[in-house]
Design a protein around this motif. Structure first.
Motif, short mmCIF file in Angstrom:
data_model
loop_
_atom_site.label_atom_id
_atom_site.label_comp_id
_atom_site.label_asym_id
_atom_site.label_seq_id
_atom_site.Cartn_x
_atom_site.Cartn_y
_atom_site.Cartn_z
N GLY A 322 41.08 38.99 44.45
CA GLY A 322 41.70 39.89 43.49
C GLY A 322 41.30 39.50 42.08
O GLY A 322 40.95 38.34 41.82
N LEU A 323 41.34 40.47 41.16
CA LEU A 323 40.91 40.20 39.78
C LEU A 323 41.58 41.18 38.84
O LEU A 323 41.68 42.37 39.13
CB LEU A 323 39.39 40.31 39.66
CG LEU A 323 38.79 40.09 38.27
CD1 LEU A 323 39.00 38.65 37.82
CD2 LEU A 323 37.30 40.43 38.26
N ASP A 324 42.03 40.66 37.69
CA ASP A 324 42.56 41.49 36.61
C ASP A 324 42.14 40.81 35.31
O ASP A 324 42.70 39.79 34.92
CB ASP A 324 44.08 41.61 36.71
CG ASP A 324 44.65 42.58 35.68
OD1 ASP A 324 43.86 43.14 34.90
OD2 ASP A 324 45.88 42.75 35.65
N GLY A 352 43.83 36.40 38.74
CA GLY A 352 43.32 36.83 40.04
C GLY A 352 43.32 35.70 41.03
O GLY A 352 43.83 34.61 40.77
#
Length: 725
Positions: A322-324, A352
């Protein structure tokens, strides 16, 4: 009527000139077409086939300077780059007069059904040394409305394309220039090794490269002299992520309905304000149980005076990926060589999680401690604040599962558990990094015998912290290690540290607890270690003991180089002890409390301890047994055993194979007992004085022989030398 003579002469010259022109034209047709359709043309063009080759199936020329070729193939090799172009037909015009000034001037070239490829190769074709007088190649316009395919390495672009290209190049190392050129594609399809990244695409490209010589710009550095405008839109593929039962992830592209749109303007090393990129890709993730989840990956770039980059991928595959990210890169200059130079210009926020095949890098990045290693495959969840390319206060990360190895005072602690870290603001504007590790299970082994762990436990806590100066992280590091109730299956493992001639374990098990503060090198600075042995079997000075033992060692470093510690306040508790006198009866229910108010310990193998001792014991039976068998004493002596508890003071020194007890003073309101004893290997040497009412006795121990002094025992004892200074 005949024409006038002048007219006849003009007519004759006209006919002659026409015949000459017809003959010259016929000769040109014959020579030109022979040149193009025999080996003469190929040989003339391909003089240096290792650098440039041009082949064609057939050719024709019907007017001087105008040429048409079919099935054209060009191939070249420049430095580490190989290129090739194929076209069904090419026709163009050559400026013949320009040849007089050593220039190949091609006003235009028209090509059809074009494909091209560029590849990197390890084989290098040296560039020619710069020289004077090189011919100039000037192509004003190379056009095609049927470009079919182009590739760079494994990346391939197909579609309906058109292009217009123009350049000027002086041979023999002279300058080159790409004039204003364009390329357009519709129905574009972009693939790499069979995987599709873009389809139904529209591409509009404009570019030019300023005049330069090779020494001024090579490879990617040519972009510093380039002006590029790119408009792109199309449908992208989807990304599939799969996580297997072992936690390993795989990525691949699959057909999907993503969208990509870009409008980028690049000029001489910088992205122009107004440039933008948006990319949305469907994401299909499969967790270890086979369940499929659908989401989207989003990427956006906006350029003003600075560059703004955002990226988002929801947690996938059971939360492993996941990544933000929301980042601002100061300025709009794009580094062409060292992309790491973007970091000092970057600020923002990145959060993330990601699965790594090895976490060894995490320990090197965070602690730089040579004695602490984080490893094993695992997930890292991070929430990082970035300021000018550096981790900023408030950043955190966690690792749900990590393998840990810690080297502490010649012992290796290995286990698995979780780790959490954070960076807090320091008082001087720096960062205070902390790392908290909890091992759900662990074992301990000596460095020189790693195959035989002697401690097994759970719930070990290791808290690591450092000072504000990250450059001095290795030196400022401090750690706090705690654990409780770790199992020791066999107490005999400690015999390697003991002078086994007269002090050793013969069996039993126990538990170990500790609370230790470590320095940057993993050495103990202070703390305590507690050993609790149950039904332990011991042998002390030839006497077999059995019972419960508790050792509470208080550590405070005194000399790091020699691993010496002050152990003031340490204590030993003996309970439910049974022992057999040499050749005598077995006693049980004995106990003792030993306090070391002032003492020192040498951690090296074997251990050494020295200091003052204060002992409270059930009776003095064990002390008497150290000197002689019961039957050798006067009968009244062992009435001391029944005379109640004794308070004992004295000095103790245990060094290698020697145990010394000196100035032992045991007494209560019914008796007095004083003693000194040295045990070295099998050798026993010492003296004892016992008094009960009006009765007294002195005992001299010398090896296996004991000598009793019944007269003037006190005077005799006082005359014996002390064993410790």
């Amino acid at each position: 009527m005949n024409p006038p003579a002048p007219n006849r002469r003009l007519l004759r010259w006209t006919v002659r000139l026409s015949l000459v022109l017809v003959l010259a034209y016929a000769l040109y047709l014959i020579a030109g077409n022979l040149f193009l359709n025999t080996s003469l043309g190929h040989s003339a063009v391909n003089r240096k086939p290792e650098k440039f080759q041009m082949q064609w199936a057939s050719g024709s020329t019907w007017w001087p300077g105008r040429v048409s070729l079919s099935e054209v193939k060009l191939r070249g090799h420049v430095r580490h780059t190989q290129w090739s172009i194929q076209a069904a037909r090419a026709s163009g015009r050559i400026g013949l007069l320009a040849l007089l000034r050593r220039e190949v001037h091609v006003p235009y070239v028209w090509v059809t059904d074009v494909t091209g490829a560029v590849d990197r190769t390890d084989a290098e074709q040296p560039a020619p040394a710069p020289g004077e007088g090189g011919w100039t190649l000037r192509f004003d316009r190379i056009t095609s409305d049927s470009v079919r395919r182009g590739s760079f390495g494994t990346l391939s672009l197909e579609g309906k394309g058109s292009a217009e290209f123009a350049f000027v190049k002086q041979l023999r190392g002279g300058p080159m220039q790409v004039l204003s050129s364009t390329a357009k594609f519709t129905d574009a399809r972009l693939t790499q090794e069979g995987q599709e990244w873009l389809r139904d695409g529209k591409l509009d490209l404009r570019f030019a490269i300023a005049r330069h010589i090779r020494a001024q710009a090579q490879g990617l550095q040519k972009l510093r002299l380039s002006d590029i405008e790119l408009d792109l839109q199309g449908t992208t593929a989807a990304m599939a992520v799969a996580l297997d039962a072992n936690g390993q992830g795989s990525f691949k592209t699959v057909p999907g309905q993503g969208q990509a749109k870009a409008r980028l303007k690049f000029s001489r090393g910088a992205l122009a304000p107004g440039s933008q990129l948006r990319w949305q890709m469907p994401l299909l993730s499969t967790d270890p149980k086979g369940a499929i989840h659908t989401d989207h990956v989003q990427l956006a770039l906006q350029v003003d005076r600075d560059m703004m980059l955002t990226a988002y991928m929801p947690p996938q595959a059971g939360g492993a990926f996941g990544l933000d990210a929301d980042l601002r890169i100061a300025g709009n200059q794009v580094p062409l060589k060292d992309f790491g130079s973007l970091l000092p210009r970057t600020s923002g926020h990145v959060a993330g999680q990601w699965r790594f095949s090895s976490l060894r890098w995490l320990g090197r990045f965070f602690t730089k401690a040579p004695w602490l290693t984080l490893d094993g495959a695992g997930d890292v969840a991070a929430d990082v604040q970035v300021a000018n390319g550096k981790v900023a206060a408030g950043s955190t990360f966690s690792v749900p599962q990590v393998a840990v190895v810690a080297e502490v005072m010649s012992n290796r602690i290995e286990g698995s558990g979780r780790a959490e870290g954070r960076f807090d603001a320091g008082a001087n504007g720096g960062l205070l990094p902390t790392l908290n590790i909890v091992l759900s299970r662990f074992h301990v082994a000596a460095n020189d015998n790693l195959s035989a762990p002697y401690v097994q436990g759970s719930d070990l806590h290791l808290d690591v912290a450092a000072g504000e100066d990250l450059a001095l992280l290795r030196d400022s590091l401090r750690a706090h290690l705690t654990f409780k109730g770790a199992r020791i299956p066999d107490l005999r493992v400690y015999n390697r540290y003991l002078p086994s001639q007269h002090l050793r374990f013969d069996g039993g098990s126990g538990v170990l607890s500790g609370d230790l503060h470590l320095d940057a090198k993993g050495d103990i600075g202070r703390g305590w270690i507690r050993l609790a042995g149950r039904k332990a079997r011991m042998r002390v000075a030839g006497i077999a003991l059995r019972g419960d033992i508790g050792i509470d060692t208080r550590l405070r470093r005194a000399d790091l180089v020699n691993r010496n510690f002050a152990v003031d306040g340490s204590a030993i508790a003996l309970d439910n002890i049974s022992f057999s006198e040499p050749g005598g009866e077995t006693r049980s229910g004995w106990w003792a409390r030993i306090d070391l108010p002032r003492a020192r310990m040498d951690w090296n193998k074997p251990l050494s301890v020295g200091g003052n001792a204060s002992v409270k014991m059930k009776d003095v039976g064990f002390l008497l047994s150290l000197f002689s068998r019961r039957k050798e004493y006067p009968k009244w002596v062992f009435k001391l055993v029944d005379a109640g508890q004794a308070q004992v003071q004295g000095r103790v020194q245990w060094q290698r194979d020697t145990l010394v007890l000196d100035r032992i003073d045991a007494s209560n309101d019914r008796f007095d007992l004083q003693a000194r004893l040295r045990l070295r290997g099998q050798n026993r040497h010492g003296s004892l004085y016992a008094k009960w009412g009006m009765l007294s006795v002195g005992v001299q121990a010398d090896g296996a022989q004991n000598q009793f002094h019944l007269l003037r025992a006190k005077q005799w004892y006082d005359a014996q030398p002390q064993l410790l200074p």
